[in-house]
Design an enzyme around this catalytic site. Structure first.
Site, PDB file in Angstrom:
ATOM      1  N   GLY A 471       6.575  -5.513  -0.575  1.00 14.60           N
ATOM      2  CA  GLY A 471       5.880  -4.260  -0.926  1.00 14.60           C
ATOM      3  C   GLY A 471       5.628  -3.277  -2.156  1.00 14.60           C
ATOM      4  CB  SER A 866     -11.331  -4.192  -3.804  1.00 15.30           C
ATOM      5  OG  SER A 866     -10.769  -3.122  -4.655  1.00 15.30           O
ATOM      6  CE  LYS A 909      -8.254  -1.410  -1.831  1.00 19.66           C
ATOM      7  NZ  LYS A 909      -8.957  -2.645  -2.291  1.00 19.66           N
TER       8      LYS A 909
END
Ligand code: ADP
Length: 967
Positions: A471, A866, A909
């Site tokens: 993370g 992406s 996101k």
């Protein structure tokens, strides 16, 4: 030392020393001297049982005491049947005066195996023959306690010195055979006492056997012998006797043990007549039995004296040798003793100075002592190595380099916690409490740890595992590691492998290198002192690559549960068991972890926190610790919810909470300063009595007061005074009231309130303005969603036209794009052209326009596939001259045919989109599962669409005019 020599010399006959003869202390006589001489010092090779002890005048008829029977006062401890040990009742062997010894012409013959009995001496013997013993007892009863004692001849063929016959076999010889084996000349012996089979004889006069009377017990007829007449004044005899005396005296002098007796001896030496002197000398000498027998048989006084002189001279020589041996040994021993003493002193000095470690023995003792508590648990192969090294250490020169290497090696070997484990906590509820105490949320991680504990409880043992927490920074990866260790009751050790490129850091150096050290893991075990710690390996995704060896592979050996039960550190060179260690790794980006390593890990992703979670963390955890760290009391401060929210939204937007923590700490530091300032300006007022207060106020610096007022106005901090104490109701006297006043004053608490208006005073101007640069995105601009190691974020993709002309269609890219993103842009360009051709066949915009695509935050390098769908949308928007729908963000990789492929970091996101007040999000259809896993508070208020083909995005982005929304 002398003692040593004697004791070893006497060793062989100690077992046979039965009666302990002690001369009465008050019997100040020659017997005393002789008794002690013979009792204490014998170097006699003969059995002490048969040793004679000088006792009295033997009354051989030639001496002055002829005819009289002297009383012999010798205490025979344990021998005399009537002895009760008291001096006054010392048993006395009283030789009866009647019948006289010379009347015994037929006597029992007692064989003496070792030495002849001299007149005037005691000799204890063992009589094993029951018949003989009975006969002796009988004769004692009949007031005729006399027998003949004769030395036994050695069997022909045996050496005289080496007596092969045992005591027993001597008494087995009977009758005629015995008669033949006896020397002719013997001694008339008075039977002093009989106890069991032990008979104590006192020699009286010389006898010669004439014939045998009976066989069993052997009884013989004897003649009584007398010395040949001699002239007492004969010079030669006198001279010889003097020589004997002086030699005896010398012997006594040289031997320190005999020295005590010199006096007594010399006092009584005059009492001797010549034949007795000769007997005395021979009896106490260490001469062998044949020599003694020769003296016994010699009736010529002069010759006897000569024989005795020979023996005592020999004695003198032996005594000299003995002295020199004693001296030499004494010198040697005292040298050793001196050395020992000095060494001991040196040790003590070194200990005092703390230099003890240099000493080899002290070192070995230290290592052994250290090992002792663990010895049983220590694996045998390690024990063996330790023992070998300890032996080696003793052999090495302390100044050699090898010595230091060995010492360090032993130091490491013995300091490790072999077989030492901390008692693990298998209580799930307690563990849960601890985990919740330290961290908010992080349900995945906590759940995984509780599972681990549950498995451990059911199995009875816990196995090592590798958990990888991934993370963005500041989400609590490291601190949860510490908390897990606390929950499991394991020791915690953390080391970072970020940028680590040297394999030796993990595997250790070989001992041959100078300054060699074991690897991190061994250091860890030494540090924590248990074999089952929790080891946190930080930044495992940032492992460097060394020029020599690959640290990742070394880590693999360390972490792999299949291999680490026998982890071999190069330095330690003995396998250590790491299978009980719980490894927790942390990483920012899982993709950067070498695959073989990743394969063995259980990855738990911590995506970051949304505002709501951050609020909780700030309130319940960060504020509390910051408050305590600054020494501020809870009642002294209030940070409003609005202020906290403002802080999170405008200052600390990143995924983690480290920055938030820093800001909160900053606020509390400033609060502390303010409280102290307020407090100190109040202090004189608080402790002064009422009338003095006025004075102080008068004298106080007006300027400072004005300044303070300014500050208060500027910062608009609301400072309230809260009284925590009630006013004293009825103060008894003046002293009491003053005391109370003081207490009250110190308890007056200033409360600082931080709200939105004052927030900037504490933490400065907001860093983040909205991430949105456009309220309504213009033509050619579309918001994308990105994911970085720092968490999710929104980003715009802008496309604009550079020039137009027939066949000018081209694409120019800026914004620090990586290769993947550049390719994505090319794909987008191709695809956009195809879609436009499909939607508006007449529109040749892409064919004739040179486009420029830019991704803002131009300084930040970006990469990843992406952004594909965002780029197409941006180009199409420009081509169609139509802005996309308001508050829309999208993410997804696109293929050349327009298929949308899944992306990573859905949670990050989503959080980022929410932060930027995006309402509608487009995700690839394959990511629906990830999205469904998100907590409701994250997805709340979002309109999310999942697409698998670009045409769906086209509809969502552009077909909004007529308000027909495609789902
Ligand atoms: P990381 O290792 O992920 O970079 P840290 O473990 O150093 O982050 O965490 C930074 C700080 O944030 C720590 O002081 C930690 O206590 C705090 N923190 C992070 N997550 C939480 C949480 N969920 N609850 C309480 N405090 C947290």
């Amino acid at each position: 030392m002398l003692k040593l020599v004697f004791s070893s010399y006497r060793g062989h006959c100690l077992n046979t020393v039965a009666p302990r003869l002690r001369v009465k202390p008050d019997s100040n006589s020659l017997f005393d001297a002789v008794g002690r001489l013979t009792g204490l010092t014998r170097r006699s090779p003969t059995n002490s049982l048969s040793r004679a002890f000088f006792c009295s005048d033997s009354n051989d008829g030639s001496g002055s005491g002829s005819g009289s029977q002297p009383v012999v006062e010798v205490e025979v401890k344990g021998v005399e049947s009537d002895s009760d040990g008291s001096d006054s009742k010392a048993s006395s062997a009283i030789v009866p005066t009647y019948p006289r010894p010379e009347d015994y012409l037929t006597v029992l013959a007692l064989p003496l195996p070792h030495r002849p009995l001299f007149p005037g001496f005691y000799m204890p013997i063992y009589v094993k023959d029951p018949k003989l013993l009975a006969a002796l007892q009988e004769s004692r009863k009949r007031q005729a306690p006399y027998a003949g004692a004769f030395l036994l001849k050695d069997e022909s063929g045996t050496e005289s010195s080496a007596s092969s016959e045992t005591e027993k076999s001597v008494y087995d010889i009977k009758g005629k055979e015995l008669f033949n084996r006896l020397h002719e000349v013997g001694t008339l012996a008075q039977i002093s006492s009989i106890q069991g089979d032990q008979v104590v004889l006192i020699g009286h006069r010389r006898l010669r056997i004439t014939e045998m009377v009976s066989e069993d017990p052997l009884t013989v007829k004897v003649d009584h012998l007398k010395e040949k007449p001699y002239d007492k004044d004969d010079d030669v005899i006198k001279a010889t006797s003097f020589e004997v005396i002086s030699t005896l005296r010398d012997v006594l002098k040289t031997s320190s043990l005999w020295r005590d007796h010199v006096q007594t001896y010399s006092q009584h030496i005059g009492d001797f007549n010549f034949p007795r002197l000769a007997d005395f000398g021979a009896a106490i000498s260490g001469a062998n039995k044949l020599q003694c027998q020769q003296v016994l048989e010699e009736l010529d006084v002069h010759k006897r004296l000569q024989l005795t002189l020979e023996l005592v001279k020999k004695e003198m020589e032996i005594s000299k040798i003995q002295e020199s041996i004693a001296k030499a040994i004494e010198e040697k021993i005292s040298g050793e003793q001196r050395r020992y003493l000095l060494n001991e002193q040196l040790k003590a000095i070194k200990k005092e100075l703390g230099l003890e470690t240099d000493d080899k023995t002290a070192l070995s003792a230290k290592f052994r002592e250290r090992l002792e508590p663990n010895r049983e648990k220590c694996p045998p192969h390690v024990l063996q190595v330790i023992e070998e090294e300890l032996t080696k250490l003793q052999l090495l020169e302390a100044s050699s380099s090898e010595f230091n290497v060995t010492r360090n090696y032993l130091d490491w070997l013995t300091v490790l916690p072999w077989g030492n484990y901390s008692d693990e906590n298998f209580d799930v509820i307690q563990a849960q409490t601890i985990l919740d105490e330290d961290h908010y949320g992080l349900a995945d991680v906590k759940e995984r740890i509780l599972e681990f504990i549950a498995v451990g409880k059911l199995r009875g043992t816990s196995q090592g595992k590798i958990i990888c927490l991934s993370g963005p920074p500041g989400v609590g990866k490291t601190s949860i590691g510490r908390s897990i260790a606390r929950a499991l009751n394991r020791k915690f050790f953390r080391f970072s492998v970020g940028g680590l490129s040297d394999v030796a850091e993990i595997k250790g150096h070989r001992r041959t290198y100078i300054g060699a050290m074991p690897g991190k893991m061994v250091q860890c075990l030494k540090n924590v002192g248990t074999e089952n710690p929790l080891v946190l390996i930080d930044e495992i995704d940032k492992l460097g690559r060394g020029h020599a060896g690959d640290p990742a592979s070394a880590l693999l050996e360390l972490l792999d549960p299949e291999q680490n039960a026998n982890f071999l550190d190069h330095y330690l060179d003995v396998p250590i068991d790491l299978s009980k260690v719980l490894f927790v790794c942390t990483a920012n980006v899982v993709d950067n972890i070498p695959n073989p390593l990743l394969d063995r890990m259980e990855v738990i992703a911590i995506a970051g926190y949304i505002t709501d979670e951050k609020m909780h963390i700030a309130r319940d955890y960060l504020e509390k610790t910051a408050r305590e760290a600054c020494g501020v009391k809870p009642e002294q401060v209030e940070v409003t919810d609005a202020a906290l929210l403002g802080l999170i939204e405008n200052y600390c937007r990143e995924a983690g909470v480290r920055n938030l923590q820093k800001h909160i700490e900053k606020i509390y530091r400033k609060i502390a300063l303010r409280l102290v300032r307020e407090g100190s300006s109040n202090e004189p007022v608080m402790v002064q009595p009422a009338d003095a207060e006025a004075e102080v106020v008068d004298e106080s610096d007006h300027h400072a007061a004005a300044n303070k007022a300014d500050v208060e106005v500027e910062t608009s901090v609301q400072v309230d005074t809260v009284q925590t104490n009630d006013q004293p109701k009825d103060p008894k006297d003046a002293a009491d009231s003053k005391e109370l006043q003081e207490t009250e004053a110190t308890k007056a608490v200033e409360k600082v309130v931080v709200d939105t208006s004052s927030l900037a005073d504490f933490v400065g101007k907001p860093v983040f303005h909205a991430e949105r640069i456009y309220d309504q995105t213009p033509v050619g601009v579309v918001m994308g969603l990105a994911w970085t190691a720092m968490g999710g974020s929104t980003l715009y993709i802008e496309t604009t036209q550079i020039e137009q002309g027939e066949g000018k269609g081209a694409l120019h890219l800026t914004g620090q794009l990586g290769d993947v993103m550049k390719e994505s842009a090319q794909i987008a360009h191709t695809l956009a052209r195809a879609i436009l051709l499909d939607k508006e066949p007449a529109n040749l915009y892409f064919a004739n326009s040179k486009l420029h695509l830019h991704v803002p935050a131009g300084a930040t390098p970006k990469d990843g596939p992406s952004a594909g769908c965002t780029m197409i949308t941006s180009m199409l928007s420009l081509a169609m001259k139509k802005p996309v729908r308001k508050d829309l963000a999208m993410t997804g990789e696109v293929t050349l045919t327009g298929k949308i492929l899944p992306i990573g970091g859905v949670k990050e996101k989503t959080i980022a989109a929410k932060r930027s007040e995006v309402r509608t999000i487009i995700f690839p259809a394959a990511n629906r599962r990830d999205y469904d896993e998100l907590a409701p508070n994250v997805t709340e208020g979002l309109d999310v669409h999942f697409v698998d083909d670009y045409s769906q995005i086209f509809s969502l982005a552009f077909e909004y005019d007529d308000n027909t929304m495609v789902n």
